[in-house]
Design a protein around this motif. Structure first.
Motif, PDB file in Angstrom:
ATOM      1  N   UNK A  86       0.832  -1.212   0.000  1.00 45.22           N
ATOM      2  CA  UNK A  86       0.000   0.000   0.000  1.00 45.22           C
ATOM      3  C   UNK A  86       0.863   1.257   0.000  1.00 45.22           C
ATOM      4  N   UNK A  87       2.000   1.192   0.653  1.00 41.86           N
ATOM      5  CA  UNK A  87       2.946   2.313   0.693  1.00 41.86           C
ATOM      6  C   UNK A  87       4.307   1.803   0.226  1.00 41.86           C
ATOM      7  N   UNK A  88       5.203   2.719  -0.173  1.00 46.11           N
ATOM      8  CA  UNK A  88       6.524   2.253  -0.608  1.00 46.11           C
ATOM      9  C   UNK A  88       7.285   1.547   0.515  1.00 46.11           C
ATOM     10  N   UNK A  89       8.119   0.614   0.139  1.00 41.26           N
ATOM     11  CA  UNK A  89       9.046   0.013   1.093  1.00 41.26           C
ATOM     12  C   UNK A  89      10.033   1.084   1.525  1.00 41.26           C
ATOM     13  N   UNK A  90      10.342   1.118   2.810  1.00 38.04           N
ATOM     14  CA  UNK A  90      11.265   2.131   3.346  1.00 38.04           C
ATOM     15  C   UNK A  90      12.596   1.468   3.687  1.00 38.04           C
ATOM     16  N   UNK A  91      13.692   2.096   3.221  1.00 41.16           N
ATOM     17  CA  UNK A  91      15.035   1.539   3.435  1.00 41.16           C
ATOM     18  C   UNK A  91      15.819   2.290   4.500  1.00 41.16           C
ATOM     19  N   UNK A  92      15.208   3.305   5.115  1.00 39.29           N
ATOM     20  CA  UNK A  92      15.893   3.973   6.215  1.00 39.29           C
ATOM     21  C   UNK A  92      15.917   5.485   6.109  1.00 39.29           C
ATOM     22  N   UNK A  93      16.337   6.082   7.209  1.00 29.87           N
ATOM     23  CA  UNK A  93      16.441   7.534   7.336  1.00 29.87           C
ATOM     24  C   UNK A  93      17.874   7.863   7.744  1.00 29.87           C
ATOM     25  N   UNK A  94      18.518   8.732   6.976  1.00 26.85           N
ATOM     26  CA  UNK A  94      19.936   9.053   7.174  1.00 26.85           C
ATOM     27  C   UNK A  94      20.104  10.554   7.359  1.00 26.85           C
ATOM     28  N   UNK A  95      21.055  10.927   8.198  1.00 29.08           N
ATOM     29  CA  UNK A  95      21.291  12.353   8.461  1.00 29.08           C
ATOM     30  C   UNK A  95      22.784  12.677   8.483  1.00 29.08           C
TER      31      UNK A  95
END
Length: 201
Positions: A86-95
Motif C-alpha cells: 500500500x505504501x513504498x518500502x522504506x530503506x531507512x532515514x539518514x542524516x
C-alpha cells in the motif's frame, strides 16, 4: 549503525548515517529529480556498482529534517505492515550536517509502473489502498487531488506522509475491505470525500 555515501554530482558527495538500520553501508548516485526535494538514485552496497533504483526524499535545515524524521516514524510504526503493498518500502532515514546545516534523507522504494487503463479499476485500487491506510491508523491528509496515488502494476502505492496524522477511523474498515458491492458513505471525512471522487468500492 549504517552509512550512506550520497553522490550528488562529480564534485559533491555527502556521508550520512543511520542509527535505526543494521550495519548495511550504501552508495547512491543521483539519476534525476522527480519533484521538489524528491529524486531517483541508483543504490548499491558500498564498494559495488549502484544498480537498483530508489527514491530519496531530501530535507535541509533543522525543522525540515525533523519533519522528515516524523514521516519516517510512520513507516516504522503504523505503516510497517503496509510497506511494499500500500505504501513504498522504506530503506531507512539518514542524516548529516553540511557546513553546519542538517541534511536528512528518507530512502524509499521507487514507485512507477503501468497501471490499469480502466478508470473503474484504478478507482478500485486507490480506494482499497485508502481503506488499508485508515485501517492501519493513518489519515494521509492530502489524497483528494489524486497525485499521491502512484501506480504499481495491479496495485497502488500511497506516497508522501508529510502532513499525515495518527487516526482512529470511525468505521470498522475490516468489514469494508472484505465486503462486496456498494456501502453507505463512511463517517470518516477523508474516506467519504474519496468515495465521492472515486465511487464506493
Amino acid at each position: 549503525m549504517s552509512t550512506l555515501e550520497l553522490i550528488w554530482d562529480t564534485q559533491t558527495t555527502y556521508q550520512l548515517w543511520s542509527w535505526n538500520n543494521n550495519t548495511v553501508h550504501y552508495t547512491a548516485q543521483l539519476v534525476r529529480r522527480i519533484k521538489n526535494e524528491v529524486y531517483t538514485f541508483r543504490i548499491g552496497a558500498r564498494g559495488m556498482e549502484p544498480t537498483d533504483i530508489i527514491a530519496i526524499k531530501v530535507a535541509r535545515g533543522k525543522e525540515n529534517v525533523e519533519d522528515l524524521e516524523r514521516e519516517m516514524g510512520f513507516y516504522e510504526n503504523q505503516l510497517k505492515g503496509l510497506q511494499g503493498t500500500v505504501v513504498p518500502k522504506c530503506y531507512g532515514f539518514y542524516t548529516t550536517k553540511v557546513q553546519g546545516t542538517p541534511l536528512g534523507c528518507l530512502l524509499l522504494e521507487y514507485c512507477s509502473g503501468p497501471h490499469a487503463v480502466d478508470r473503474e479499476r484504478v478507482a478500485h485500487y486507490n480506494m482499497r489502498a485508502a481503506y488499508a491506510l485508515h485501517a492501519a491508523g493513518v489519515l494521509h491528509g492530502d489524497l483528494l487531488d489524486g497525485r499521491h496515488f502512484v501506480p504499481m502494476g495491479r496495485e497502488t502505492r500511497i506516497v508522501d506522509f508529510a502532513v499525515a496524522v495518527p487516526h482512529q477511523c470511525v468505521n470498522g474498515l475490516g468489514r469494508r475491505l472484505e465486503g462486496h458491492g456498494r456501502h453507505r458513505p463512511c463517517g470518516c471525512q477523508e474516506l467519504a470525500l474519496l468515495e465521492s471522487a472515486y465511487g464506493r468500492r
